[in-house]
Structure formats: structure tokens, C-alpha cells
Scaffold this active site. Sequence first.
Site, mmCIF file in Angstrom:
data_model
loop_
_atom_site.group_PDB
_atom_site.id
_atom_site.type_symbol
_atom_site.label_atom_id
_atom_site.label_comp_id
_atom_site.label_asym_id
_atom_site.label_seq_id
_atom_site.Cartn_x
_atom_site.Cartn_y
_atom_site.Cartn_z
ATOM 1 C CB SER A 8 23.450 96.076 7.631
ATOM 2 O OG SER A 8 24.073 97.198 8.201
ATOM 3 N NE ARG A 56 46.377 95.133 17.065
ATOM 4 C CZ ARG A 56 45.057 95.106 17.281
ATOM 5 N NH1 ARG A 56 44.223 94.979 16.285
ATOM 6 N NH2 ARG A 56 44.587 95.203 18.509
ATOM 7 N NE ARG A 82 42.032 91.661 14.935
ATOM 8 C CZ ARG A 82 42.747 91.400 16.012
ATOM 9 N NH1 ARG A 82 42.173 91.235 17.175
ATOM 10 N NH2 ARG A 82 44.061 91.291 15.945
ATOM 11 C CB ILE A 83 43.124 98.753 15.629
ATOM 12 C CG1 ILE A 83 42.083 99.611 16.364
ATOM 13 C CG2 ILE A 83 44.318 99.589 15.186
ATOM 14 C CD1 ILE A 83 42.579 100.241 17.628
ATOM 15 C CG LEU A 84 42.923 96.913 9.627
ATOM 16 C CD1 LEU A 84 42.343 97.554 8.375
ATOM 17 C CD2 LEU A 84 43.125 95.415 9.406
ATOM 18 C CG ASN A 98 36.496 102.249 8.127
ATOM 19 O OD1 ASN A 98 35.856 101.198 8.250
ATOM 20 N ND2 ASN A 98 36.664 103.099 9.128
ATOM 21 C CG HIS A 100 34.040 106.507 11.986
ATOM 22 N ND1 HIS A 100 34.496 105.573 12.885
ATOM 23 C CD2 HIS A 100 33.705 107.602 12.722
ATOM 24 C CE1 HIS A 100 34.455 106.081 14.109
ATOM 25 N NE2 HIS A 100 33.974 107.311 14.033
ATOM 26 C CG ASP A 136 37.978 105.747 13.191
ATOM 27 O OD1 ASP A 136 37.860 104.913 12.281
ATOM 28 O OD2 ASP A 136 37.659 105.517 14.366
HETATM 29 C C1 GRF Z 1 28.419 100.435 11.096
HETATM 30 O O1 GRF Z 1 27.755 101.356 11.903
HETATM 31 C C2 GRF Z 1 29.737 100.995 10.645
HETATM 32 O O2 GRF Z 1 29.701 102.368 10.445
HETATM 33 C C3 GRF Z 1 30.645 100.659 11.786
HETATM 34 O O3 GRF Z 1 30.224 99.409 12.217
HETATM 35 C C4 GRF Z 1 28.860 99.202 11.878
HETATM 36 C C5 GRF Z 1 28.785 97.966 11.049
HETATM 37 O O4 GRF Z 1 27.483 97.570 10.745
HETATM 38 N N1 GRF Z 1 32.025 100.736 11.366
HETATM 39 P P1 GRF Z 1 27.225 96.426 9.688
HETATM 40 O O5 GRF Z 1 28.024 95.199 10.129
HETATM 41 O O6 GRF Z 1 27.648 96.924 8.346
HETATM 42 O O7 GRF Z 1 25.754 96.171 9.765
#
Ligand code: GRF
Length: 204
Positions: A8, A56, A82-84, A98, A100, A136
Site C-alpha cells: 500500500s 543472506r 527482510r533485514i538487509l 525506509n 517504519h 531502524d
Molecule cells: C507498513 O506498515 C510499513 O511501515 C512497514 O510494513 C508495512 C508495509 O505495508 N515497514 P504495505 O506493504 O506498504 O501496505
Amino acid sequence: MLLSGRGSNFQAIAEARLPIEIVAVISNRPQAAGLAWARERGLTAVAFDHTDHADREAFDALLADEIERHRPDLVVLAGYMRILSPAFIARFEGRLLNIHPSLLPMFPGLKTHERALAEGVKVHGCTVHFVTADLDHGPIVIQAAVPVRADDTPATLAARVLQQEHRVYPQAVRWFAEGRLEINRGRVNLKDDSTSQSVFSTEG
Ligand code: GRF
């Protein structure tokens, strides 16, 4: 654009009429809904299944090669779960964003909404940041704050935070595309602008 699930945030960015071209959407999960959505819109959508690669580091190296083939100026993590590896991050540092679902540095990691409710915080939210080797963490571009309600569940809180994610992520990408983001000693400033880099939910 890298994603693992419903996508989304990717959709919000794709529909925001930004001065960008999405050169590729790549998912580590072939079934990700975000990939199907991208294909329906004629975007290049690639599945790069991590379960085919035990190691990985090796997977991330191939993923980085695939990304570079598309020559992006910016790599957007949109729910990439996934952790990069540090080598991957080093390759894209400064052009890797990113989102979060918490007000970092509070609640890094998973289950952020559950943890926010368990701590009894009154304000929660989301953060767009540049990715560094520190999970993060990394220079904060923009944050949005959402009030926590007494009757919130993790699901209701997550839904309200997600609405704000869809506001701030396109904004952050726009600023990047316009060349307005400047990282200075771990802080992100917006060039030639005094616009606030925080957003508050408009709900009462
Ligand atoms: C979001 O809440 C984002 O903050 C987190 O994972 C979720 C991803 O949602 N990292 P979408 O796939 O963008 O709908």
C-alpha cells in the site's frame, strides 16, 4: 521499489503524481500483492525469491545487482520485510529510504503497535528514514504523529498510522526527487525550505 507484501505504501507513492519514474518493483515474495498491482499498471515487476538462496549475503548481492540493472537514483523500501546485509546497505547508502511504523528511535523492530499500546504511550506514528547499517535507525527525513486512543487495538492503531504513512512517504520521495534532502552529521535538512518535516494526524 522493494516490497514483500500488500504494497500500500508503494501504491501511495505510485499514485501521488511525483516527478519520478518507477523503474522496477522487486519483491522477495513472488506472491506479494504489490507485484500484481505493479504488473496491472504495466510497471516492471520482478520476483526475487529469497527462499531459493540459503545465504543472506549471496541473496543480497544478487538483489543489489538486479536493482542496479534498472539504474535507480533512489531505492525505496516499501514494506520490505527482510533485514538487509551491511554490504547491500553500503552499496546504496544515501539513496535508500525506509518507512517504519513508529516514531523512531522508539520501537525499532517488529510489532510496533502492540508495543506502543503495552507501554501506554499517548502518541505514536511513523518515520521515513535513510537506511544505515543500524537497524531502524538512520537519518530521519519526516515523521507523522497519531494520537493513541484509550480503546485502540493494535489493528485500529496500525490502520491510523498507515494513513499517515501514505502521506509522508510520497512527500519524502518528492523531496528526494527534487534534490532537497541534505544529510549533515546524521540529520536530514530540507534545502531552501523551512517546511516542517513533521506531520500531525488531523483526527480529533
Ligand atoms: C507498513 O506498515 C510499513 O511501515 C512497514 O510494513 C508495512 C508495509 O505495508 N515497514 P504495505 O506493504 O506498504 O501496505
